[in-house]
Design a protein around this motif. Structure first.
Motif, mmCIF file in Angstrom:
data_model
loop_
_atom_site.group_PDB
_atom_site.id
_atom_site.type_symbol
_atom_site.label_atom_id
_atom_site.label_comp_id
_atom_site.label_asym_id
_atom_site.label_seq_id
_atom_site.Cartn_x
_atom_site.Cartn_y
_atom_site.Cartn_z
ATOM 1 N N ILE A 71 0.840 -1.198 0.000
ATOM 2 C CA ILE A 71 0.000 0.000 0.000
ATOM 3 C C ILE A 71 0.876 1.249 0.000
ATOM 4 C CG2 ILE A 71 -1.669 1.350 1.334
ATOM 5 C CD1 ILE A 71 -2.810 -1.297 2.365
ATOM 6 N N ARG A 72 1.898 1.253 0.864
ATOM 7 C CA ARG A 72 2.804 2.406 0.930
ATOM 8 C C ARG A 72 3.476 2.639 -0.424
ATOM 9 N NH1 ARG A 72 6.075 5.515 -0.076
ATOM 10 N NH2 ARG A 72 7.914 6.279 1.024
ATOM 11 N N SER A 73 3.917 1.549 -1.082
ATOM 12 C CA SER A 73 4.629 1.676 -2.348
ATOM 13 C C SER A 73 3.708 2.141 -3.471
ATOM 14 C CB SER A 73 5.271 0.334 -2.715
ATOM 15 O OG SER A 73 6.215 -0.059 -1.736
ATOM 16 N N ALA A 74 2.507 1.570 -3.536
ATOM 17 C CA ALA A 74 1.567 1.948 -4.595
ATOM 18 C C ALA A 74 1.139 3.407 -4.459
ATOM 19 C CB ALA A 74 0.347 1.031 -4.551
ATOM 20 N N MET A 75 0.823 3.819 -3.231
ATOM 21 C CA MET A 75 0.410 5.200 -3.020
ATOM 22 C C MET A 75 1.573 6.156 -3.259
ATOM 23 S SD MET A 75 -2.127 4.921 0.265
ATOM 24 C CE MET A 75 -3.263 6.224 -0.155
ATOM 25 N N GLY A 76 2.753 5.775 -2.826
ATOM 26 C CA GLY A 76 3.929 6.608 -3.049
ATOM 27 C C GLY A 76 4.235 6.771 -4.527
ATOM 28 N N MET A 77 4.093 5.683 -5.293
ATOM 29 C CA MET A 77 4.344 5.739 -6.726
ATOM 30 C C MET A 77 3.361 6.687 -7.418
ATOM 31 S SD MET A 77 4.056 2.724 -9.607
ATOM 32 C CE MET A 77 2.257 2.725 -9.434
ATOM 33 N N LEU A 78 2.075 6.547 -7.115
ATOM 34 C CA LEU A 78 1.068 7.414 -7.724
ATOM 35 C C LEU A 78 1.296 8.874 -7.339
ATOM 36 C CD1 LEU A 78 -2.085 5.177 -7.191
ATOM 37 C CD2 LEU A 78 -0.971 5.697 -9.367
ATOM 38 N N GLY A 79 1.643 9.091 -6.065
ATOM 39 C CA GLY A 79 1.914 10.446 -5.615
ATOM 40 C C GLY A 79 3.088 11.060 -6.348
ATOM 41 N N MET A 80 4.128 10.250 -6.571
ATOM 42 C CA MET A 80 5.328 10.752 -7.233
ATOM 43 C C MET A 80 5.077 11.059 -8.709
ATOM 44 S SD MET A 80 9.004 8.923 -7.767
ATOM 45 C CE MET A 80 8.821 8.193 -6.155
ATOM 46 N N VAL A 81 4.388 10.153 -9.409
ATOM 47 C CA VAL A 81 4.095 10.380 -10.828
ATOM 48 C C VAL A 81 3.262 11.641 -11.005
ATOM 49 C CG1 VAL A 81 2.864 9.490 -12.839
ATOM 50 C CG2 VAL A 81 4.294 7.956 -11.487
ATOM 51 N N LEU A 82 2.259 11.821 -10.151
ATOM 52 C CA LEU A 82 1.393 12.992 -10.257
ATOM 53 C C LEU A 82 2.146 14.278 -9.900
ATOM 54 C CD1 LEU A 82 -1.823 11.406 -8.764
ATOM 55 C CD2 LEU A 82 -1.581 12.294 -11.089
ATOM 56 N N PHE A 83 3.058 14.188 -8.942
ATOM 57 C CA PHE A 83 3.874 15.353 -8.584
ATOM 58 C C PHE A 83 4.791 15.746 -9.735
ATOM 59 C CE2 PHE A 83 7.779 16.895 -6.128
ATOM 60 C CZ PHE A 83 7.345 18.210 -6.130
ATOM 61 N N PHE A 84 5.446 14.758 -10.350
ATOM 62 C CA PHE A 84 6.315 15.036 -11.489
ATOM 63 C C PHE A 84 5.502 15.602 -12.653
ATOM 64 C CE2 PHE A 84 10.428 12.394 -10.835
ATOM 65 C CZ PHE A 84 10.503 12.838 -9.527
#
Length: 291
Positions: A71-84
């Protein structure tokens, strides 16, 4: 040193790392967002892999923690892609402001899901700090709304990831958590990188590799920080990334802050000082009761 103060220092280091990362992502130019994200993570994979091997820990954590790690990894990945994505599409200050919603949301999520009680003075300090960021970055909402929604969603996913870090606590080593997240993101994004690949210059490659190095600094810092103290006590210090970003702009882009920005600095540091003093007063009272 008290655990809370350790958490604060680590968040400041993390904020600096992420600020430099954002600058290099912006400087890397017109490349697909997933390609930028992938290069940011491949560096994190290599560095965190070295830590895990050095300390002879598990690469993918314990079986009982897999749900939270995923969960931490999936949410972190989505957060990072959207931030970039928001960095690519918006004025950098706008993207940075939207990303600064994540510490505020982390406190809310921690209160809802972890039942961490938020004191009135902490909420007041967070609101004041947020107002300070508006003075500094002076958001210019003048383009299509979709990138802004992406930036807001990025902050939501990032806050969710940070909240899960609190649940993990000391159940996993911080370098295992970072490796898991970085490896997950690298593997998950690889097909999209191949599909949307764009040739890079050597300068762009160097910028993205440096973004990965500083992102790893930020990731390690924030992962360890939330192990030392609850989000409600230290998340506000992550707002210092706005100050770091502005200082980097002065050095790299030769932009001098105006009076509005200086006012924002005063407001934020006032909120940080207020929060720090109040937390230490509470800590002293607690120690007196215990003794």
């Amino acid at each position: 040193m008290k655990d809370r103060n350790k958490g604060i220092i680590l968040l400041l280091i993390s904020a600096f790392g992420f600020s430099v990362m954002a600058a290099f992502v912006k400087l890397s130019g017109d490349l697909p967002t997933v390609q930028k994200t992938w290069f940011r993570n491949i560096i994190s994979v290599l560095i965190s892999f070295g830590f895990v091997m050095y300390y002879k820990e598990r690469l993918f954590g314990k079986r009982e923690n897999q749900k939270y790690l995923l969960i931490r990894s999936a949410m972190g990945m989505l957060g990072m892609v959207l931030f970039f994505y928001s960095i690519d599409e918006l004025v950098l200050s706008d993207a940075d402001m939207l990303n600064k919603l994540s510490p505020f949301l982390t406190i809310i999520f921690s209160a809802i899901f972890l039942k961490e009680r938020v004191k009135l003075f902490q909420m007041v300090a967070i609101v004041i700090a947020f107002i300070g960021t508006l003075f500094i970055i002076k958001p210019q909402f003048s383009v299509d709304i979709v990138p802004y929604l992406g930036g807001i969603l990025g902050a939501v996913f990032a806050a969710g990831a940070y909240t899960v870090l609190r649940i993990l606590g000391n159940k996993e080593k911080f370098y295992t958590v970072v490796f898991y997240f970085s490896f997950f993101t690298t593997v998950a994004l690889l097909p999209f990188v191949i599909i949307f690949w764009e040739p890079m210059t050597m300068q762009q490659l160097i910028y993205l590799l440096l973004a990965g190095v500083f992102a790893t600094m930020g990731q390690f810092g924030i992962t360890v920080a939330y192990k030392f103290a609850p989000a409600k006590e230290i998340s506000i210090f992550f707002y210092s990334t706005v100050v770091f970003s502005t200082l980097i702009s002065i050095v790299v882009i030769n932009q001098v802050p105006d009076m509005m920005s200086i006012t924002g600095y005063i407001i934020i540091f006032g909120a940080l000082l207020y929060m720090f003093i109040k937390n230490n007063q509470l800590d002293k009272k607690y120690q007196q009761k215990q003794s």
